[in-house]
Design a protein around this motif. Structure first.
Motif, PDB file in Angstrom:
ATOM      1  N   UNK A  61       6.715  15.648  -3.031  1.00 40.63           N
ATOM      2  CA  UNK A  61       5.854  14.465  -2.562  1.00 40.63           C
ATOM      3  C   UNK A  61       6.527  13.498  -1.760  1.00 40.63           C
ATOM      4  N   UNK A  62       5.943  13.030  -0.866  1.00 37.85           N
ATOM      5  CA  UNK A  62       6.578  11.802   0.108  1.00 37.85           C
ATOM      6  C   UNK A  62       5.560  10.655  -0.018  1.00 37.85           C
ATOM      7  N   UNK A  63       5.963   9.426  -0.228  1.00 37.58           N
ATOM      8  CA  UNK A  63       5.266   8.271  -0.010  1.00 37.58           C
ATOM      9  C   UNK A  63       5.718   7.378   1.050  1.00 37.58           C
ATOM     10  N   UNK A  64       4.701   6.712   1.840  1.00 33.37           N
ATOM     11  CA  UNK A  64       4.891   5.782   2.953  1.00 33.37           C
ATOM     12  C   UNK A  64       4.231   4.665   2.379  1.00 33.37           C
ATOM     13  N   UNK A  65       5.178   3.482   2.290  1.00 39.65           N
ATOM     14  CA  UNK A  65       4.826   2.237   1.661  1.00 39.65           C
ATOM     15  C   UNK A  65       4.581   1.256   3.122  1.00 39.65           C
ATOM     16  N   UNK A  66       3.618   0.542   2.631  1.00 37.53           N
ATOM     17  CA  UNK A  66       3.315  -0.680   3.929  1.00 37.53           C
ATOM     18  C   UNK A  66       3.295  -2.034   2.932  1.00 37.53           C
ATOM     19  N   UNK A  67       4.006  -2.873   3.441  1.00 32.53           N
ATOM     20  CA  UNK A  67       4.094  -4.317   2.867  1.00 32.53           C
ATOM     21  C   UNK A  67       2.912  -4.974   3.698  1.00 32.53           C
ATOM     22  N   UNK A  68       2.373  -6.291   2.726  1.00 35.49           N
ATOM     23  CA  UNK A  68       1.633  -7.129   3.444  1.00 35.49           C
ATOM     24  C   UNK A  68       1.983  -8.633   3.092  1.00 35.49           C
ATOM     25  N   UNK A  69       1.648  -9.296   4.083  1.00 31.26           N
ATOM     26  CA  UNK A  69       1.833 -10.673   3.903  1.00 31.26           C
ATOM     27  C   UNK A  69       0.369 -11.382   4.098  1.00 31.26           C
ATOM     28  N   UNK A  70       0.317 -12.732   3.607  1.00 31.60           N
ATOM     29  CA  UNK A  70      -0.897 -13.186   3.858  1.00 31.60           C
ATOM     30  C   UNK A  70      -1.500 -13.619   5.443  1.00 31.60           C
ATOM     31  N   UNK A  71      -2.576 -13.372   5.754  1.00 36.11           N
ATOM     32  CA  UNK A  71      -3.035 -13.559   7.042  1.00 36.11           C
ATOM     33  C   UNK A  71      -3.475 -15.020   7.185  1.00 36.11           C
ATOM     34  N   UNK A  72      -3.208 -15.297   8.462  1.00 37.30           N
ATOM     35  CA  UNK A  72      -3.525 -16.788   8.807  1.00 37.30           C
ATOM     36  C   UNK A  72      -4.740 -16.805  10.155  1.00 37.30           C
ATOM     37  N   UNK A  73      -5.179 -18.014  10.304  1.00 33.78           N
ATOM     38  CA  UNK A  73      -6.042 -17.996  11.553  1.00 33.78           C
ATOM     39  C   UNK A  73      -5.539 -17.364  12.830  1.00 33.78           C
ATOM     40  N   UNK A  74      -4.374 -17.439  13.073  1.00 34.93           N
ATOM     41  CA  UNK A  74      -3.618 -16.818  14.419  1.00 34.93           C
ATOM     42  C   UNK A  74      -3.478 -15.533  14.364  1.00 34.93           C
ATOM     43  N   UNK A  75      -3.296 -15.103  12.842  1.00 38.35           N
ATOM     44  CA  UNK A  75      -2.636 -13.683  12.829  1.00 38.35           C
ATOM     45  C   UNK A  75      -3.758 -12.997  11.781  1.00 38.35           C
ATOM     46  N   UNK A  95      12.751  12.863  -7.128  1.00 39.01           N
ATOM     47  CA  UNK A  95      12.677  13.714  -6.052  1.00 39.01           C
ATOM     48  C   UNK A  95      11.789  13.525  -4.980  1.00 39.01           C
ATOM     49  N   UNK A  96      11.239  12.180  -4.875  1.00 42.48           N
ATOM     50  CA  UNK A  96      10.171  11.670  -4.041  1.00 42.48           C
ATOM     51  C   UNK A  96      10.873  11.341  -2.603  1.00 42.48           C
ATOM     52  N   UNK A  97      10.289  11.584  -1.638  1.00 40.11           N
ATOM     53  CA  UNK A  97      10.727  11.313  -0.237  1.00 40.11           C
ATOM     54  C   UNK A  97      10.118  10.030   0.091  1.00 40.11           C
ATOM     55  N   UNK A  98      10.820   8.802   0.004  1.00 41.02           N
ATOM     56  CA  UNK A  98      10.302   7.597   0.205  1.00 41.02           C
ATOM     57  C   UNK A  98      10.433   7.180   1.841  1.00 41.02           C
ATOM     58  N   UNK A  99       9.425   6.376   2.366  1.00 39.03           N
ATOM     59  CA  UNK A  99       9.688   5.571   3.606  1.00 39.03           C
ATOM     60  C   UNK A  99       8.976   4.410   3.443  1.00 39.03           C
ATOM     61  N   UNK A 100       9.336   3.146   3.999  1.00 41.53           N
ATOM     62  CA  UNK A 100       8.716   1.859   3.884  1.00 41.53           C
ATOM     63  C   UNK A 100       8.732   1.265   5.370  1.00 41.53           C
ATOM     64  N   UNK A 101       7.387   1.123   5.604  1.00 38.37           N
ATOM     65  CA  UNK A 101       7.492   0.563   6.948  1.00 38.37           C
ATOM     66  C   UNK A 101       8.038  -0.896   7.335  1.00 38.37           C
ATOM     67  N   UNK A 109       0.935  -1.239   0.007  1.00 37.19           N
ATOM     68  CA  UNK A 109      -0.077  -0.161   0.059  1.00 37.19           C
ATOM     69  C   UNK A 109       0.942   1.281  -0.034  1.00 37.19           C
ATOM     70  N   UNK A 110       0.624   2.026  -0.787  1.00 32.24           N
ATOM     71  CA  UNK A 110       1.396   3.393  -0.815  1.00 32.24           C
ATOM     72  C   UNK A 110       0.405   4.573  -0.505  1.00 32.24           C
ATOM     73  N   UNK A 111       0.812   5.403   0.572  1.00 32.03           N
ATOM     74  CA  UNK A 111       0.128   6.309   1.135  1.00 32.03           C
ATOM     75  C   UNK A 111       0.957   7.757   0.574  1.00 32.03           C
ATOM     76  N   UNK A 112       0.185   8.288  -0.298  1.00 27.79           N
ATOM     77  CA  UNK A 112       0.862   9.460  -0.907  1.00 27.79           C
ATOM     78  C   UNK A 112       0.654  10.700  -0.220  1.00 27.79           C
TER      79      UNK A 112
END
Length: 333
Positions: free
Chosen positions: A220-234, A286-292, A207-210
């Motif tokens: 522009x600054x973009x904050x990225x968030x990565x995702x893995x698959x959910x499981x029953x316990x997560x 010239x985009x300021x990037x951050x990735x969680x 997901x990119x938050x612009x």
């Protein structure tokens, strides 16, 4: 494996502003027609190997420079007379050809996308770099959260749902503060597979938050968030699960989605930081990037539904780009 998409965030808006975009990479690979991608098993919370493998990325700090790219003379100008069309699956207008696409007047439409010596995005990141890259800090040091509900307007861009902040919530959104500037949140969108890779591996979704600088500079600054698959316990992230129920939105009457802004990222997490570009045309730099650094979870079913929405294989992700000497800093609490 997949690695591209239909519409990324550049800056465009519906109330505020929004979106970011991408460009070409290794010359030997080409975007192929969209074919159904095999969904990864929901029971596996670990990241999937990047579908970009077919697009050649490396797992070291310095990515391979493209060996070739489509010559400008070989890319036909748009016949529509409007904005030059670009995409992910068709080799004629996919990521490797973006920089060669022409406007109706014959001028290159997205020249920055072909700049192999520039600071382009996405990139491959190393989870355990040298100690000189490590810093103390968390996303909470660079972000300002809003505690009020956030209304997002849904629209389709290049076949991809784009969520832009509604005018009525202009004072309620989050912000990024960096290098003396405050960047206000304007939109968010998703990519599958993830565009930024970690140790050569692409997660199922990103997901990119612009954010746009409030000083009027257009930065522009973009904050990225990565995702893995959910499981029953997560279980899957609730805020993102709500957003992904609206991937078909924007086709008719105006559709608003109300979410908790604080649910979009984890301000206690560490993060990667670097200078890059939009990951879709016009590939502006010239985009300021951050990735969680902390990985969140998405249901395999919703990820697959999004994949089908954007056209299955190869998804809507641009291949990783060369670092070209850029420094990537890692902040940990």
């Amino acid at each position: 494996l997949r690695r591209r998409r239909r519409g990324d965030g550049g800056v465009a808006g519906g109330g505020c502003l929004a979106r970011a975009r991408w460009s070409p990479r290794n010359g030997t690979a080409s975007a192929k027609p969209q074919v159904a991608d095999e969904p990864s098993t929901p029971s596996t919370p670990s990241p999937i190997h990047s579908r970009r493998a077919a697009l050649h990325f490396v797992t070291t700090t310095t990515l391979l420079l493209p060996t070739a790219f489509v010559a400008a003379s070989e890319a036909a100008p748009s016949a529509s007379g409007g904005a030059t069309e670009w995409g992910y699956a068709d080799s004629a207008n996919g990521p490797l050809a973006w920089g060669a696409l022409k406007n109706p007047d014959g001028a290159l439409a997205y020249p920055d996308c072909a700049c192999t010596a520039c600071a382009q995005s996405p990139i491959n990141l190393l989870s355990s770099p040298g100690s000189d890259a490590m810093r103390a800090g968390s996303l909470g040091d660079r972000t300002v959260r809003s505690g009020r509900p956030l209304d997002l307007r849904v629209a389709q861009k290049h076949g991809t749902p784009n969520f832009t902040c509604a005018e009525t919530s202009a004072e309620t959104y989050n912000a990024v503060v960096a290098d003396g500037r405050t960047y206000r949140f304007v939109s968010l969108h998703f990519h599958t597979p993830a565009e930024n890779t970690v140790d050569g591996i692409a997660y199922p979704m990103e997901m990119h938050l612009v954010h746009l600088a409030e000083d009027g500079s257009g930065a522009i600054a973009v904050l990225g968030v990565l995702f893995e698959y959910a499981t029953p316990g997560n279980p899957a992230d609730e805020t993102v699960a709500e957003l992904l129920t609206h991937i078909d939105g924007g086709g008719g009457a105006e559709e608003l989605v109300r979410i908790r802004p604080g649910g979009l990222f984890d301000d206690t997490s560490g993060y990667y930081q670097w200078s890059g570009s939009l990951t879709t045309p016009p590939c502006t730099g010239g985009v300021y990037w951050m990735l969680q650094r902390k990985i969140r979870r998405v249901s395999a079913e919703q990820c697959e539904a999004f994949r089908q929405h954007v056209g299955t294989f190869p998804g809507n992700a641009r291949p990783t780009q060369a670092l070209n000497g850029r420094a990537v800093r890692i902040y940990e609490p």
